[in-house]
Scaffold this active site. Structure first.
Site, short mmCIF file in Angstrom:
data_model
loop_
_atom_site.label_atom_id
_atom_site.label_comp_id
_atom_site.label_asym_id
_atom_site.label_seq_id
_atom_site.Cartn_x
_atom_site.Cartn_y
_atom_site.Cartn_z
N ASP A 254 -58.75 -20.39 -86.69
CA ASP A 254 -58.98 -21.94 -87.60
C ASP A 254 -60.74 -21.51 -86.79
O ASP A 254 -61.46 -20.59 -87.71
CB ASP A 254 -58.80 -23.16 -87.23
N ASP A 255 -61.60 -21.75 -85.74
CA ASP A 255 -62.94 -21.79 -85.86
C ASP A 255 -63.04 -21.64 -84.33
O ASP A 255 -63.39 -22.54 -83.48
CB ASP A 255 -63.91 -22.97 -86.21
N HIS B 63 -55.98 -25.00 -97.69
CA HIS B 63 -55.41 -25.64 -96.38
C HIS B 63 -54.91 -27.31 -97.23
O HIS B 63 -54.72 -27.90 -98.30
CB HIS B 63 -56.94 -26.83 -96.10
N HIS C 250 -56.12 -16.90 -90.44
CA HIS C 250 -56.77 -18.49 -90.94
C HIS C 250 -57.84 -18.25 -89.92
O HIS C 250 -57.50 -18.33 -88.54
CB HIS C 250 -55.75 -19.42 -90.32
N HIS D 176 -61.76 -18.81 -90.27
CA HIS D 176 -63.26 -19.47 -90.88
C HIS D 176 -64.68 -18.50 -90.02
O HIS D 176 -65.06 -18.74 -88.79
CB HIS D 176 -63.85 -21.03 -90.93
N GLU E 286 -52.93 -30.54 -92.84
CA GLU E 286 -53.63 -30.30 -91.63
C GLU E 286 -53.53 -32.23 -91.18
O GLU E 286 -53.71 -32.40 -89.90
CB GLU E 286 -55.58 -30.11 -91.35
#
Ligand code: ADE
Ligand code: ZN
Length: 326
Positions: free
Chosen positions: A268-269, A187, A10, A12, A190
């Site tokens: 994630d980011d 997703h 996971h 991005h 969340e």
């Protein structure tokens, strides 16, 4: 110190755009930024209040990506950093709709990313995400355009603003993806509740849930996730930065592990939330007093949950079993 071998499931790629590269690309492509001071840009990332407040900054920054080489450089930088973090296998999300809406052709985006994946120092594949707030028709149009490049991605996902855009809206596009032999993730849970996780499983037929941290509120859902060994790709520093939890000590990761769920740890980011997958492991280990065996279990889970070949998974599993947890 040798990092723990893991799979990152996971992340991005657009969320790996570090401030230094953002500034370099803005200058290279003559795109205006609010400031060209990388430290001032990252300072803004400390003040997100929820998912949308982050997405506003994340989408605006992506205007600096213009040329195939920009997409290549972004992906290549992530893959180098992932290798240093101990990542053996990365299944990387990308958001083509953002770039198409910025006037970039599909080919530039996907061929730039795919060329970096082909040159990667680790095993890697791409997962195409639909932006749920742009709706199901746009998602279907995007998938049809992407199918010309079918060999460059292995699956589809669903991201962006969650609440108000439930999984069931995307039933048809997931059916088309299934017919094309694509893997399916989404997703869910969340910011929205367990009902979104149920829909992702039962309406979209996903094989993994991205986040899913709100699942513990529904004991029946927990029983289902455990019985079917549905992987949950949890991103602790993301949940902290976007105020899903008040502190990492309150994060449900340990409770999810103790409930027998197939949880994994991911970034994630990472350019926005303060760290890559190794930083996420270090943070939860300290905050949740995870044992060495909890940490090893999280690494083993990541390989089990990945879409890699059985042979690769078995090899990495043996590495994780033999690794010294330091
Ligand atoms: N954490 C996240 N949730 C939803 N969409 C995203 N796009 C990038 N990061 C995301
Ligand atoms: Zn995400």
């Amino acid at each position: 110190m040798t990092p723990l071998p893991v799979a990152e499931l996971h992340v991005h790629v657009e969320g790996t755009l570090e401030a230094d590269l953002l500034v370099a690309l803005a200058r290279r492509n003559d795109v205006a930024l609010p400031t060209y001071d990388a430290a001032a840009l990252t300072e803004r990332y400390r003040h997100f209040t929820n998912l949308q407040s982050f997405l506003d900054v994340y989408y605006a920054n992506l205007a600096v990506l213009r040329e195939p080489t920009d997409f290549y450089d972004l992906m290549a930088a992530y893959l180098r950093r992932a290798e240093a973090a101990g990542v053996r296998r990365a299944e990387v999300f990308f958001d083509p709709q953002t770039h198409l809406n910025n006037g970039i052709g599909f080919e530039a985006v996907i061929e730039g990313f795919a060329a970096a994946v082909a040159d990667a120092p680790i095993s890697a594949d791409l997962i195409l995400c639909f932006l749920r707030d742009l709706g199901p028709e746009a998602a279907e149009e995007t998938l049809r355009a992407a199918l010309k490049f079918r060999e460059h991605f292995i699956g589809v996902g669903l991201d962006s603003a969650e609440v108000g855009h439930p999984p069931r809206m995307f039933k048809r596009v997931y059916e088309i993806a299934s017919g094309e032999g694509l893997r399916k993730v989404a997703h869910a849970g969340e910011e929205a509740g367990p009902d979104y996780v149920w829909e992702a499983l039962d309406v979209l037929g996903v094989e993994r849930i991205d986040h899913g941290v709100r699942s513990l509120a529904d004991p029946e859902l927990v029983a289902r996730l455990r019985a079917d060994r549905v992987p949950l790709t949890v991103c602790p520093l993301s949940n902290l930065c976007l105020k899903g939890v008040g502190s990492l000590a309150e994060h449900p990761l340990k409770a999810m592990l103790d409930a027998g769920l197939l949880v994994t740890v991911n970034s994630d980011d990472p350019a926005y939330f303060g760290g890559h997958v190794d930083d996420n492991f270090a943070a939860v280990r300290a905050a949740l007093a995870l044992t060495d065996e909890d940490v090893r279990q999280l690494a083993l889970n990541s390989f089990e949950a990945s879409f890699a070949s059985r042979e690769d998974k078995d090899r990495w599993r043996a590495e994780a079993l033999a690794a010294r947890i330091s």
